[in-house]
Scaffold this motif. Structure first.
Motif, PDB file in Angstrom:
ATOM      1  N   ARG A 537       0.821  -1.204   0.000  1.00 33.38           N
ATOM      2  CA  ARG A 537       0.000   0.000   0.000  1.00 33.38           C
ATOM      3  C   ARG A 537       0.864   1.266   0.000  1.00 33.38           C
ATOM      4  NH1 ARG A 537      -4.873  -1.387   4.369  1.00 33.38           N
ATOM      5  NH2 ARG A 537      -5.800  -3.113   3.184  1.00 33.38           N
ATOM      6  N   ASN A 538       1.880   1.246  -0.835  1.00 34.69           N
ATOM      7  CA  ASN A 538       2.781   2.388  -1.027  1.00 34.69           C
ATOM      8  C   ASN A 538       3.587   2.733   0.219  1.00 34.69           C
ATOM      9  OD1 ASN A 538       1.872   2.811  -3.716  1.00 34.69           O
ATOM     10  ND2 ASN A 538       0.065   3.899  -2.924  1.00 34.69           N
ATOM     11  N   GLU A 539       3.698   1.798   1.161  1.00 31.96           N
ATOM     12  CA  GLU A 539       4.482   2.031   2.371  1.00 31.96           C
ATOM     13  C   GLU A 539       5.436   0.864   2.587  1.00 31.96           C
ATOM     14  OE1 GLU A 539       1.565   4.705   5.200  1.00 31.96           O
ATOM     15  OE2 GLU A 539       1.353   2.517   5.264  1.00 31.96           O
ATOM     16  N   ALA A 540       6.679   1.194   2.940  1.00 26.62           N
ATOM     17  CA  ALA A 540       7.681   0.159   3.188  1.00 26.62           C
ATOM     18  C   ALA A 540       7.371  -0.532   4.509  1.00 26.62           C
ATOM     19  CB  ALA A 540       9.073   0.766   3.218  1.00 26.62           C
ATOM     20  N   ILE A 541       7.283  -1.860   4.483  1.00 28.31           N
ATOM     21  CA  ILE A 541       7.004  -2.628   5.696  1.00 28.31           C
ATOM     22  C   ILE A 541       8.132  -3.594   6.038  1.00 28.31           C
ATOM     23  CG2 ILE A 541       4.508  -2.450   5.442  1.00 28.31           C
ATOM     24  CD1 ILE A 541       4.526  -5.303   4.312  1.00 28.31           C
ATOM     25  N   ALA A 542       9.101  -3.732   5.153  1.00 22.98           N
ATOM     26  CA  ALA A 542      10.228  -4.632   5.432  1.00 22.98           C
ATOM     27  C   ALA A 542      11.381  -4.250   4.524  1.00 22.98           C
ATOM     28  CB  ALA A 542       9.841  -6.104   5.223  1.00 22.98           C
ATOM     29  N   VAL A 543      12.548  -4.743   4.852  1.00 24.75           N
ATOM     30  CA  VAL A 543      13.735  -4.453   4.059  1.00 24.75           C
ATOM     31  C   VAL A 543      14.488  -5.755   3.836  1.00 24.75           C
ATOM     32  CG1 VAL A 543      15.141  -3.934   6.100  1.00 24.75           C
ATOM     33  CG2 VAL A 543      15.797  -2.988   3.882  1.00 24.75           C
ATOM     34  N   LEU A 544      15.045  -5.905   2.629  1.00 23.69           N
ATOM     35  CA  LEU A 544      15.857  -7.086   2.332  1.00 23.69           C
ATOM     36  C   LEU A 544      17.269  -6.875   2.866  1.00 23.69           C
ATOM     37  CD1 LEU A 544      14.838  -8.057  -1.313  1.00 23.69           C
ATOM     38  CD2 LEU A 544      13.798  -8.717   0.853  1.00 23.69           C
ATOM     39  N   GLU A 545      17.807  -7.912   3.491  1.00 23.73           N
ATOM     40  CA  GLU A 545      19.152  -7.869   4.057  1.00 23.73           C
ATOM     41  C   GLU A 545      19.922  -9.087   3.583  1.00 23.73           C
ATOM     42  OE1 GLU A 545      18.496  -5.257   8.107  1.00 23.73           O
ATOM     43  OE2 GLU A 545      18.881  -7.405   8.281  1.00 23.73           O
ATOM     44  N   PRO A 546      21.248  -9.114   3.804  1.00 23.47           N
ATOM     45  CA  PRO A 546      22.033 -10.261   3.332  1.00 23.47           C
ATOM     46  C   PRO A 546      21.481 -11.579   3.867  1.00 23.47           C
ATOM     47  CG  PRO A 546      23.478  -8.500   4.058  1.00 23.47           C
ATOM     48  CD  PRO A 546      22.092  -8.085   4.431  1.00 23.47           C
ATOM     49  N   GLY A 547      21.428 -12.564   2.982  1.00 27.29           N
ATOM     50  CA  GLY A 547      20.970 -13.891   3.374  1.00 27.29           C
ATOM     51  C   GLY A 547      22.050 -14.921   3.125  1.00 27.29           C
ATOM     52  N   SER A 548      21.680 -16.181   3.203  1.00 30.18           N
ATOM     53  CA  SER A 548      22.654 -17.254   3.013  1.00 30.18           C
ATOM     54  C   SER A 548      23.151 -17.318   1.573  1.00 30.18           C
ATOM     55  CB  SER A 548      22.028 -18.594   3.405  1.00 30.18           C
ATOM     56  OG  SER A 548      20.858 -18.845   2.634  1.00 30.18           O
TER      57      SER A 548
END
Length: 812
Positions: A537-548
């Motif tokens: 809904r046009n709002e950031a709710i999470a962020v991608l971070e380094p994974g395996s």
């Protein structure tokens, strides 16, 4: 203990160990007493008595008397195996004593033959009094909640109506916790709001305990409180000869009558089993260590717990190839296990805590096998600040405790004593600042004009508009952005905090509704923005971070303490499902290639190249994989070609990933993988562009990961750059000296713009009166020959050959 010449006692909390250490020092003198916890060690030259946390007990010491407090914690899923080990193996030479609840009696009788039991009955009565409104609680009451947001909301409500409340939570340092308890004990406030941390290690003059909830999240799942837990908390009321009462707040359903009866009579069912973990570990190999941690209990009445924190961190560390390679001999493996046992006081995910531990282990296995002073100083300097809000201070205290623990591993630091003193001073400063913040927020009796207007018996009413605007009784507080609340500051600090905390109570149901909407939303409701954040809904709710892996980034929910842990987990699960599907759809050729099972055609060499492509999101400089390419057989090359992989002169890449959507996602995955290390987030390539101006300082790996190469300030898409290079090489073989302008359309550049491109591709190039003149550089041709790209063979044509006649007819 003091009746014996020597003794040792283990307490379940650092707070209790410190408190009893001070008592024994007053009785026997500082030179006779040692304090040993994970974060604090005071060991005189010849101590006679050892006051410890249970985990830190030096059980190899010969003492006449040994005791362990709260031995029933052997049934705790997280720490129980340590208490069980002390129960089975820790002994005093003359006398051994285990202090705890009656519930563990049958198991002790079974596991420790010949033990004698002494019962100390409770002299005071504990009576259930039912529900009461928060604003009607009697003086000297403690309200118990099980989430930070509830603790803050209740404390603020009591501040408005009753003048203030002390706050006690497990996340507070012992110094802060003692200071808050002193506010209550000294009569500065008549109320305390606490988590279940109040249930152990604190003796206070509490007359009534009110439960604001009868369920909690135990770190694994939400569940109802059991009778023993409720009794441990409710037992804070009364004590000694003073009777006490317990109940619930008005908005909580009543407690089960059976639990009430058990708490009042102090009769509980016995424990069924104690948690046990093997302590005879094998360090011959990493696999041997892991296997020895999984050994089953040797007798009935013991059970193996799920993997504990140190095991999870060990597994997370071993996912790092460099760590795995370093752990090759018993000494290195033992050190790896010791590093993995550094507690995660910050309560992060195992993978996040493991990142710091990987750095610690790397430093300890190189050079002088000690942590570099400048590196430690830089890490500690980041947390040596007393600014910020309550959560920032608690986070820094938790981080400081990690370094305090590390500093007490004397072999890890050249100046261990110096770092112990410094981290202790930092923790003290942060603890004092945190106590001041808590006091200002929940005990400040000065009332701003906004609070005066809202003073009364009713809770403040909060309204939330469709655009996220949050208002309380018409007063604008801020906006709810996604899952985070952004307050507007009025300049009235006390009023701001009071109203914001009141609004927090209204935000809980709103966040619950948003959680339900996110979980139920279709895939088209989510997207990734230019900063690799998940948007709803046009709002950031999470962020991608380094994974395996590059194609498997981790997800960090952008929320604050108002979002319950269970809701955060539900949101993270839904977003993970969407992200996997999104990556699988947009980067399908790459994902398909990584999932191809090993066959006679799909060899380890093929999978190795595919893996490098996956870790670079579909493109890799050819020089990086040249040895592998040279070793490929013809069938292996054909397999890679069928997977959509093309071998260019300078790059190995997948042409199918050179469209706008894959390029955008590749850039987002690069940003996620480098979020912690990149100084700036590079701008994603504009969609559909073969070339675009490259921003100064853009990392080369980012360009390659997106499928571009930057040359002289301009980024060129790799597939078109390789086509242009192929044309140039063909024309050069045909002895063409001037590049026809028609070929410039491949890159959309002018003749002048093509000069640096040709030069980067190994040609001499310039614009003169004939046009764009170019010739191959000899060093470039020699380089290609060395790499296996030999120039076409020179063919000698006889003068009487038909080809010679044909050549004479073709104008040069």
């Amino acid at each position: 203990m003091l009746g014996h010449a020597t003794g040792m006692i283990g307490f379940p909390l650092r707070l209790l160990a410190r408190e009893n250490y001070d008592r024994v020092v007053r009785a026997k003198g500082a030179g006779a007493v040692a304090l040993i916890t994970g974060e604090e060690k005071i060991i005189p030259a010849a101590p006679r008595y050892y006051i410890c946390t249970v985990e830190s007990m030096p059980v190899d010491r010969d003492v006449a008397f040994l005791a362990v407090d709260e031995i029933q914690l052997a049934a705790d899923v997280d720490r129980g195996h340590v208490f069980t080990d002390r129960l089975l193996h820790a002994r005093g030479r003359i006398e051994t004593m285990f202090l705890g609840a009656e519930t563990i009696r049958p198991l002790i009788r079974k596991l420790v033959p010949g033990v004698q039991f002494v019962t100390r009955p409770r002299f005071s009565k504990l009576v259930y009094t039912g529900p009461k409104k928060l604003t009607r609680l009697p003086r000297r009451s403690a309200v118990v909640a099980f989430s930070v947001s509830e603790v803050y909301g209740i404390a603020e409500l009591i501040r408005r109506h009753r003048g203030g409340a002390a706050v006690v939570m497990g996340a507070l340092s012992p110094r802060t916790r003692n200071a808050q308890v002193s506010l209550y004990q000294n009569g500065d406030v008549d109320y305390m709001v606490a988590t279940d941390a109040i249930g152990m290690g604190l003796n206070m003059d509490v007359d009534h305990v009110a439960f604001a909830s009868t369920s909690k999240f135990d770190g694994h799942a939400p569940r109802a409180l059991v009778a023993t837990e409720m009794a441990q908390i409710a037992g804070r009321a009364g004590r000694h000869m003073n009777d006490g009462t317990f109940g619930v707040t008005a908005d909580v359903p009543g407690i089960d009558p059976d639990i009430i009866a058990r708490v009042e009579s102090h009769e509980f069912p016995p424990l069924n089993a104690l948690f046990w973990r093997n302590t005879d570990l094998r360090f011959t190999s990493v696999d041997a260590l892991r296997s020895s941690l999984r050994i089953m209990p040797p007798m009935r009445g013991l059970t193996r717990p799920p993997p504990s924190e140190d095991q999870l961190i060990l597994d997370a560390m071993l996912k790092d190839t460099a760590v795995y390679e370093r752990a090759r001999d018993p000494a290195r493996i033992r050190m790896l296990w010791e590093v993995a046992q550094v507690p995660d006081f910050r309560k992060l995910k195992a993978e996040q805590h493991a990142r710091l531990m990987i750095q610690v282990y790397t430093h300890l296995t190189e050079n002088d096998e000690v942590l570099p002073e400048d590196w430690v100083a830089a890490q500690v300097a980041r947390i040596d600040r007393t600014d910020g809000d309550i959560h920032a201070l608690m986070d820094r205290i938790a981080a400081t405790r990690v370094w305090t623990y590390i500093s007490h591993r004397n072999a890890w630091l050249a100046d261990a004593l110096g770092w112990q003193e410094r981290t202790r001073q930092i923790e003290d400063r942060l603890s004092d600042a945190l106590h001041e913040k808590l006091t200002q927020q929940f005990v400040d009796r000065r009332t701003a004009h906004l609070v005066k207007r809202l003073r009364g018996d009713d809770v403040l009413d909060a309204a939330i508009a469709d655009d996220g605007l949050v208002e309380v009784d018409g007063h604008r507080l801020g906006h709810l952005e996604g899952l985070r609340f952004r307050p507007d500051r009025t300049g009235l600090r006390t009023a701001d905090r009071a109203v914001v905390n009141a609004a927090a109570a209204a935000l809980r149901p709103v966040l619950a509704l948003r959680t339900a909407a996110i979980v139920a939303a279709g895939d088209d409701a989510f997207s990734l923005d230019d900063q690799a954040r998940l948007v709803w809904r046009n709002e950031a709710i999470a962020v991608l971070e380094p994974g395996s892996e590059r194609l498997k980034p981790s997800i960090q929910i952008l929320c604050d303490e108002r979002l319950e842990s269970t809701d955060r987990i539900r949101i993270e699960t839904r977003l993970r499902v969407w992200l996997v599907a999104h990556i699988g759809a947009v980067l399908r050729p790459l994902v398909t290639a990584t999932d191809v099972p090993t066959t006679a055609a799909v060899t380890a060499s093929v999978r190795g190249i595919v893996f490098q492509l996956a870790e670079n999101t579909g493109a890799v400089p050819r020089a990086a994989v040249e040895p592998q390419l040279m070793a490929l057989s013809t069938p292996e090359r054909e397999t890679l070609a069928r997977l959509g992989i093309r071998f260019g002169v300078d790059y190995v890449f997948m042409p199918a990933l050179m469209k706008a959507a894959p390029i955008r996602l590749r850039g987002q995955l690069w940003i996620a993988a480098h979020r912690a290390s990149a100084d700036l987030t590079p701008a994603l390539p504009p969609p559909g562009r073969v070339t675009f101006p490259a921003a100064p300082g853009t990392p080369e790996s980012f360009m390659t990961g997106c499928g571009y190469r930057a040359i002289a300030g301009t980024a060129y898409r790799l597939d078109m750059l390789e086509r242009f290079a192929a044309v140039a090489r063909r024309l050069a073989r045909e002895k063409v000296k001037v590049l026809p302008p028609v070929h410039l359309s491949l890159l959309g550049v002018s003749a002048e713009g093509a000069v640096p491109v040709l030069q980067a591709l190994g040609f001499k190039a310039k614009v003169d009166e004939t046009g764009l003149a170019f010739t191959p550089r000899r060093d470039r041709m020699a380089q290609r020959t060395r790499k296996g790209f030999a120039p076409p063979p020179v063919v000698t044509v006889r003068d009487d050959s038909p080809f010679a006649k044909l050549r004479a007819l073709i104008p040069s």
